[in-house]
Write a protein that holds these residues in place. Structure first.
Motif, mmCIF file in Angstrom:
data_model
loop_
_atom_site.group_PDB
_atom_site.id
_atom_site.type_symbol
_atom_site.label_atom_id
_atom_site.label_comp_id
_atom_site.label_asym_id
_atom_site.label_seq_id
_atom_site.Cartn_x
_atom_site.Cartn_y
_atom_site.Cartn_z
ATOM 1 N N THR A 160 28.729 -49.795 42.489
ATOM 2 C CA THR A 160 28.752 -48.798 41.427
ATOM 3 C C THR A 160 27.604 -47.807 41.638
ATOM 4 O O THR A 160 26.521 -48.197 42.062
ATOM 5 C CB THR A 160 28.676 -49.457 40.028
ATOM 6 N N MET A 194 34.975 -49.656 44.056
ATOM 7 C CA MET A 194 33.895 -48.703 43.831
ATOM 8 C C MET A 194 34.062 -48.106 42.445
ATOM 9 O O MET A 194 35.131 -47.630 42.101
ATOM 10 C CB MET A 194 33.966 -47.624 44.914
ATOM 11 N N GLU A 254 31.945 -54.645 46.241
ATOM 12 C CA GLU A 254 32.308 -53.522 45.398
ATOM 13 C C GLU A 254 30.986 -52.991 44.854
ATOM 14 O O GLU A 254 30.062 -53.760 44.593
ATOM 15 C CB GLU A 254 33.227 -53.959 44.265
ATOM 16 N N PHE A 309 33.886 -39.741 45.166
ATOM 17 C CA PHE A 309 34.456 -41.074 45.356
ATOM 18 C C PHE A 309 34.839 -41.294 46.826
ATOM 19 O O PHE A 309 34.525 -42.329 47.409
ATOM 20 C CB PHE A 309 35.665 -41.246 44.434
ATOM 21 N N GLN A 310 35.509 -40.318 47.432
ATOM 22 C CA GLN A 310 35.924 -40.427 48.835
ATOM 23 C C GLN A 310 34.715 -40.537 49.761
ATOM 24 O O GLN A 310 34.698 -41.369 50.677
ATOM 25 C CB GLN A 310 36.781 -39.229 49.248
ATOM 26 N N CYS A 345 29.827 -52.419 54.022
ATOM 27 C CA CYS A 345 29.358 -53.004 52.771
ATOM 28 C C CYS A 345 30.394 -54.029 52.303
ATOM 29 O O CYS A 345 31.552 -53.686 52.084
ATOM 30 C CB CYS A 345 29.163 -51.929 51.710
ATOM 31 N N GLU A 359 29.580 -55.965 40.395
ATOM 32 C CA GLU A 359 29.423 -54.920 41.408
ATOM 33 C C GLU A 359 27.958 -54.726 41.789
ATOM 34 O O GLU A 359 27.065 -54.879 40.953
ATOM 35 C CB GLU A 359 29.987 -53.592 40.912
ATOM 36 N N LEU A 368 30.148 -46.369 52.448
ATOM 37 C CA LEU A 368 30.084 -47.828 52.313
ATOM 38 C C LEU A 368 30.963 -48.530 53.353
ATOM 39 O O LEU A 368 30.553 -49.549 53.918
ATOM 40 C CB LEU A 368 30.474 -48.245 50.896
ATOM 41 N N ASP A 369 32.141 -47.981 53.622
ATOM 42 C CA ASP A 369 33.006 -48.556 54.663
ATOM 43 C C ASP A 369 32.354 -48.456 56.034
ATOM 44 O O ASP A 369 32.405 -49.407 56.825
ATOM 45 C CB ASP A 369 34.370 -47.852 54.683
ATOM 46 N N ASN A 384 32.885 -43.973 49.259
ATOM 47 C CA ASN A 384 33.640 -45.056 49.889
ATOM 48 C C ASN A 384 33.547 -44.995 51.404
ATOM 49 O O ASN A 384 33.429 -46.029 52.062
ATOM 50 C CB ASN A 384 35.105 -45.029 49.445
#
Length: 166
Positions: free
Chosen positions: A39, A1, A37, A22-23, A34, A97, A29-30, A26
């Motif tokens: 952006t 990411m 990777e 960021f956390q 997904c 990405e 997406l997790d 992610n």
């Protein structure tokens, strides 16, 4: 990411907004499995700046808390399979990405809404990032059923990260 953060204003958050974003990104997406990777560009700005963006991009003459500008239109929210055949323009040619899009958050609104709702700036900021990430992958809240799905997903992500209302 990859998270590209642009701070167009001073924020007085007592947390690292890039790390929190960021956390949350992610985790979203997790949770949606997904396979790529990705952006995202995140801009932190003021009410006056987000007001101008809202007026220019959406024709709405007022400030708002967050704006989402998806790079890809998902036929089914959170379903990434179509990208294999139809979505080659959705990938950065240099990094490979998946380019999800842009998020713009008003720091003024984060502060005001945290106070209004009686929770921390951290919780409000994380909520807005989660909310916008779901928009970037095709979710919406225009109908009651859509809203319920999106609300539950946002709640689940914040609970997963232990970012709860105070």
């Amino acid at each position: 990411m990859t998270l590209n953060l642009s701070e167009e204003c001073t924020n007085e958050f007592e947390f690292d907004c890039k790390e929190v974003a960021f956390q949350v990104m992610n985790a979203v997406l997790d949770s949606e499995n997904c396979p790529y990777e990705a952006t995202v560009d995140l801009t932190l700005t003021t009410d006056s700046e987000i007001h101008e963006i809202n007026l220019q991009q959406r024709g709405i003459d007022r400030a708002t808390d967050v704006l989402s500008f998806p790079m890809t239109q998902f036929p089914v929210p959170g379903e990434f399979d179509f990208l294999e055949e139809e979505g080659m323009d959705s990938f950065d040619p240099d990094s490979g990405e998946l380019m999800l899009g842009d998020i713009v958050i008003s720091v003024d609104h984060v502060n005001a809404q945290a106070a209004e709702y009686g929770h921390s700036q951290l919780r409000e900021f994380a909520f807005l990032v989660a909310h916008s990430m779901y928009h970037l992958i095709g979710y919406d809240h225009m109908t009651e059923p859509e809203a319920k799905i999106m609300e539950q997903k946002q709640k689940d992500i914040l609970n997963l990260l232990h970012i709860n209302r105070d």
